[in-house]
Scaffold this motif. Structure first.
Motif, PDB file in Angstrom:
ATOM      1  N   LYS A   7       0.818  -1.146  -0.027  1.00 36.36           N
ATOM      2  CA  LYS A   7       0.132   0.157   0.146  1.00 36.36           C
ATOM      3  C   LYS A   7       0.843   1.234   0.134  1.00 36.36           C
ATOM      4  O   LYS A   7       0.641   2.274  -0.766  1.00 36.36           O
ATOM      5  CB  LYS A   7      -0.892  -0.101   1.280  1.00 36.36           C
ATOM      6  N   LEU A   8       2.058   1.159   0.703  1.00 35.69           N
ATOM      7  CA  LEU A   8       2.758   2.306   1.005  1.00 35.69           C
ATOM      8  C   LEU A   8       3.620   2.775  -0.504  1.00 35.69           C
ATOM      9  O   LEU A   8       3.794   3.487  -1.051  1.00 35.69           O
ATOM     10  CB  LEU A   8       3.809   2.206   2.008  1.00 35.69           C
ATOM     11  N   GLU A   9       4.007   1.414  -0.851  1.00 38.04           N
ATOM     12  CA  GLU A   9       4.634   1.635  -2.340  1.00 38.04           C
ATOM     13  C   GLU A   9       3.748   2.120  -3.163  1.00 38.04           C
ATOM     14  O   GLU A   9       4.223   3.145  -4.153  1.00 38.04           O
ATOM     15  CB  GLU A   9       5.262   0.173  -2.583  1.00 38.04           C
ATOM     16  N   ARG A  10       2.599   1.644  -3.600  1.00 31.57           N
ATOM     17  CA  ARG A  10       1.719   2.134  -4.254  1.00 31.57           C
ATOM     18  C   ARG A  10       1.302   3.484  -4.476  1.00 31.57           C
ATOM     19  O   ARG A  10       1.442   4.198  -5.236  1.00 31.57           O
ATOM     20  CB  ARG A  10       0.361   1.317  -4.514  1.00 31.57           C
ATOM     21  N   ALA A  11       1.316   4.003  -3.142  1.00 26.22           N
ATOM     22  CA  ALA A  11       0.942   5.268  -2.874  1.00 26.22           C
ATOM     23  C   ALA A  11       2.002   6.397  -3.248  1.00 26.22           C
ATOM     24  O   ALA A  11       2.013   7.357  -4.146  1.00 26.22           O
ATOM     25  CB  ALA A  11       0.459   5.661  -1.494  1.00 26.22           C
ATOM     26  N   ARG A  12       3.367   5.983  -2.767  1.00 32.32           N
ATOM     27  CA  ARG A  12       4.445   6.904  -2.882  1.00 32.32           C
ATOM     28  C   ARG A  12       5.296   6.877  -4.023  1.00 32.32           C
ATOM     29  O   ARG A  12       5.706   7.967  -4.438  1.00 32.32           O
ATOM     30  CB  ARG A  12       5.294   6.705  -1.601  1.00 32.32           C
ATOM     31  N   SER A  13       5.128   5.504  -4.812  1.00 32.48           N
ATOM     32  CA  SER A  13       5.959   5.571  -5.904  1.00 32.48           C
ATOM     33  C   SER A  13       5.312   6.160  -7.454  1.00 32.48           C
ATOM     34  O   SER A  13       5.907   5.857  -8.524  1.00 32.48           O
ATOM     35  CB  SER A  13       6.190   4.018  -6.249  1.00 32.48           C
ATOM     36  N   TYR A  14       4.010   6.419  -7.211  1.00 23.16           N
ATOM     37  CA  TYR A  14       3.426   7.156  -8.653  1.00 23.16           C
ATOM     38  C   TYR A  14       4.383   8.060  -9.214  1.00 23.16           C
ATOM     39  O   TYR A  14       4.735   8.900  -8.157  1.00 23.16           O
ATOM     40  CB  TYR A  14       1.850   7.701  -7.872  1.00 23.16           C
ATOM     41  N   PRO A  15       4.454   8.082 -10.344  1.00 26.18           N
ATOM     42  CA  PRO A  15       3.858   7.646 -11.441  1.00 26.18           C
ATOM     43  C   PRO A  15       4.400   6.134 -11.930  1.00 26.18           C
ATOM     44  O   PRO A  15       4.256   5.781 -13.140  1.00 26.18           O
ATOM     45  CB  PRO A  15       3.679   8.519 -12.679  1.00 26.18           C
ATOM     46  N   TYR A  16       5.143   5.643 -11.088  1.00 29.32           N
ATOM     47  CA  TYR A  16       5.695   4.140 -11.338  1.00 29.32           C
ATOM     48  C   TYR A  16       6.908   4.423 -12.491  1.00 29.32           C
ATOM     49  O   TYR A  16       7.221   5.476 -12.627  1.00 29.32           O
ATOM     50  CB  TYR A  16       4.798   3.226 -11.472  1.00 29.32           C
ATOM     51  N   ALA A  17       7.463   3.377 -12.881  1.00 28.26           N
ATOM     52  CA  ALA A  17       8.929   3.466 -13.548  1.00 28.26           C
ATOM     53  C   ALA A  17       8.339   3.640 -15.160  1.00 28.26           C
ATOM     54  O   ALA A  17       7.308   2.849 -15.798  1.00 28.26           O
ATOM     55  CB  ALA A  17       9.597   2.083 -13.656  1.00 28.26           C
ATOM     56  N   ILE A  18       8.929   4.747 -15.746  1.00 28.64           N
ATOM     57  CA  ILE A  18       8.505   5.095 -17.170  1.00 28.64           C
ATOM     58  C   ILE A  18       9.840   4.881 -18.081  1.00 28.64           C
ATOM     59  O   ILE A  18      10.662   5.537 -17.616  1.00 28.64           O
ATOM     60  CB  ILE A  18       8.120   6.500 -17.077  1.00 28.64           C
ATOM     61  N   PRO A  19       9.542   3.965 -18.966  1.00 28.74           N
ATOM     62  CA  PRO A  19      10.949   3.867 -19.970  1.00 28.74           C
ATOM     63  C   PRO A  19      11.182   5.376 -20.672  1.00 28.74           C
ATOM     64  O   PRO A  19      10.305   6.087 -20.908  1.00 28.74           O
ATOM     65  CB  PRO A  19      10.115   2.941 -21.098  1.00 28.74           C
ATOM     66  N   ASP A  20      12.487   5.358 -20.838  1.00 31.77           N
ATOM     67  CA  ASP A  20      12.751   6.539 -21.463  1.00 31.77           C
ATOM     68  C   ASP A  20      12.418   6.837 -23.060  1.00 31.77           C
ATOM     69  O   ASP A  20      12.345   8.001 -23.468  1.00 31.77           O
ATOM     70  CB  ASP A  20      14.531   6.602 -21.358  1.00 31.77           C
ATOM     71  N   GLY A  21      12.321   5.545 -23.630  1.00 27.04           N
ATOM     72  CA  GLY A  21      11.962   5.756 -25.134  1.00 27.04           C
ATOM     73  C   GLY A  21      10.726   5.043 -25.231  1.00 27.04           C
ATOM     74  O   GLY A  21       9.981   4.427 -24.354  1.00 27.04           O
ATOM     75  N   SER A  22      10.106   4.988 -26.634  1.00 28.43           N
ATOM     76  CA  SER A  22       8.876   4.635 -27.091  1.00 28.43           C
ATOM     77  C   SER A  22       8.889   3.196 -26.874  1.00 28.43           C
ATOM     78  O   SER A  22      10.005   2.521 -26.815  1.00 28.43           O
ATOM     79  CB  SER A  22       8.373   4.830 -28.344  1.00 28.43           C
ATOM     80  N   TYR A  23       7.817   2.559 -26.620  1.00 29.60           N
ATOM     81  CA  TYR A  23       7.622   1.073 -26.324  1.00 29.60           C
ATOM     82  C   TYR A  23       6.278   0.592 -26.735  1.00 29.60           C
ATOM     83  O   TYR A  23       5.443   1.281 -26.711  1.00 29.60           O
ATOM     84  CB  TYR A  23       7.955   0.590 -24.993  1.00 29.60           C
ATOM     85  N   THR A  24       6.155  -0.709 -26.905  1.00 29.81           N
ATOM     86  CA  THR A  24       4.826  -1.399 -27.069  1.00 29.81           C
ATOM     87  C   THR A  24       4.465  -2.210 -25.895  1.00 29.81           C
ATOM     88  O   THR A  24       5.418  -2.970 -25.369  1.00 29.81           O
ATOM     89  CB  THR A  24       5.261  -2.234 -28.357  1.00 29.81           C
ATOM     90  N   TRP A  25       3.552  -1.698 -24.957  1.00 27.75           N
ATOM     91  CA  TRP A  25       3.086  -2.798 -23.794  1.00 27.75           C
ATOM     92  C   TRP A  25       2.528  -4.008 -24.537  1.00 27.75           C
ATOM     93  O   TRP A  25       1.526  -3.733 -25.422  1.00 27.75           O
ATOM     94  CB  TRP A  25       2.189  -1.835 -23.113  1.00 27.75           C
ATOM     95  N   ASN A  26       2.920  -4.988 -24.067  1.00 30.77           N
ATOM     96  CA  ASN A  26       2.218  -6.337 -24.752  1.00 30.77           C
ATOM     97  C   ASN A  26       1.959  -7.306 -23.799  1.00 30.77           C
ATOM     98  O   ASN A  26       2.706  -8.013 -23.271  1.00 30.77           O
ATOM     99  CB  ASN A  26       3.511  -6.711 -25.624  1.00 30.77           C
ATOM    100  N   GLY A  27       0.692  -7.253 -23.458  1.00 26.20           N
ATOM    101  CA  GLY A  27       0.326  -7.883 -22.376  1.00 26.20           C
ATOM    102  C   GLY A  27       1.144  -8.153 -20.931  1.00 26.20           C
ATOM    103  O   GLY A  27       1.365  -9.172 -20.552  1.00 26.20           O
TER     104      GLY A  27
END
Length: 236
Positions: A7-27
């Motif tokens: 719970k603490l991690e989800r609240a405080r880590s927003y917006p979470y890890a964002i890749p530096d480049g373009s990517y395809t989210w695939n499942g």
């Protein structure tokens, strides 16, 4: 991960890890970006956690694919919105900011995915779906868009000491207000509304006490700054 730690991690880590480049989210996995996969899809700005594969997996499960294209948007920045999510984070909103160039992402969604995204973004009535036009949005493949869809924060952006607070996790050139992590902005809010609580107690209260969370959001909205660029709202 134990539930309390998660719970603490989800609240405080927003917006979470964002890749530096373009990517395809695939499942749930990250694959190479394919510009051709954008065909027939709707370009929707991702300004906060929707840029993160982790959050996309929360929303879309383990099937399908979404092209996520990095971009630079001139004369805008990303600030903390004047509301708190049910999981205790302070989410993002786009704001007009002349002279600033912010790096963000565009999610290219098919019709089914757009419906799912609407469900996650609009259900709490803190955003509205809209289109902004006459913008300078440079995509990392060298092309550009002069209009794009997005979710506009209806409460406006949070104010602290008379100014906005930008997301430290989101890079920008020419940024004027100070930038903080989500853990940092939560501490500012704790000192305003629950100074006797420990930082952990405050996050748990936001997550577990809907009435307290709603009261904090209402107070934050009282002196918030509204979205300051023309936007055409779209009925869903």
């Amino acid at each position: 991960m134990p539930e309390r730690t998660a719970k603490l991690e989800r609240a405080r880590s927003y917006p979470y890890a964002i890749p530096d480049g373009s990517y395809t989210w695939n499942g749930g996995a990250v694959a190479a970006f394919d510009p051709a996969a954008r065909s027939g899809r709707t370009p929707v700005l991702a300004i906060g956690s929707n840029q993160s594969p982790q959050q996309l997996t929360r929303k879309f499960g383990d099937s399908g694919e979404i092209p996520v294209q990095r971009a630079r948007l001139a004369d805008f920045d990303i600030y903390y919105s004047a509301h708190i999510t049910r999981y205790g984070a302070v989410p993002a909103m786009l704001q007009h900011a002349p002279g600033t160039v912010v790096t963000l992402s565009v999610t290219w969604l098919d019709d089914r995915q757009l419906d799912i995204m609407h469900g996650t973004e609009l259900s709490a009535a803190k955003y509205e779906f809209a289109v902004i036009e006459k913008i300078d949005l440079a995509l990392d493949c060298g092309a550009g868009l002069e209009s794009v869809y997005l979710y506009v924060g209806v409460n406006g952006h949070l104010m602290h000491d008379g100014d906005a607070v930008a997301l430290a996790a989101v890079p920008a050139e020419g940024r004027r207000p100070r930038a903080l992590t989500t853990a940092g902005i939560l501490e500012i809010i704790r000192k305003r509304f629950a100074p006797d609580d420990s930082p952990d107690e405050f996050v748990f209260k936001l997550v577990d006490d809907g009435g307290f969370r709603t009261a904090c959001t209402a107070a934050l909205a009282e002196d918030a700054a509204p979205f300051a660029h023309p936007a055409r709202s779209l009925k869903i």
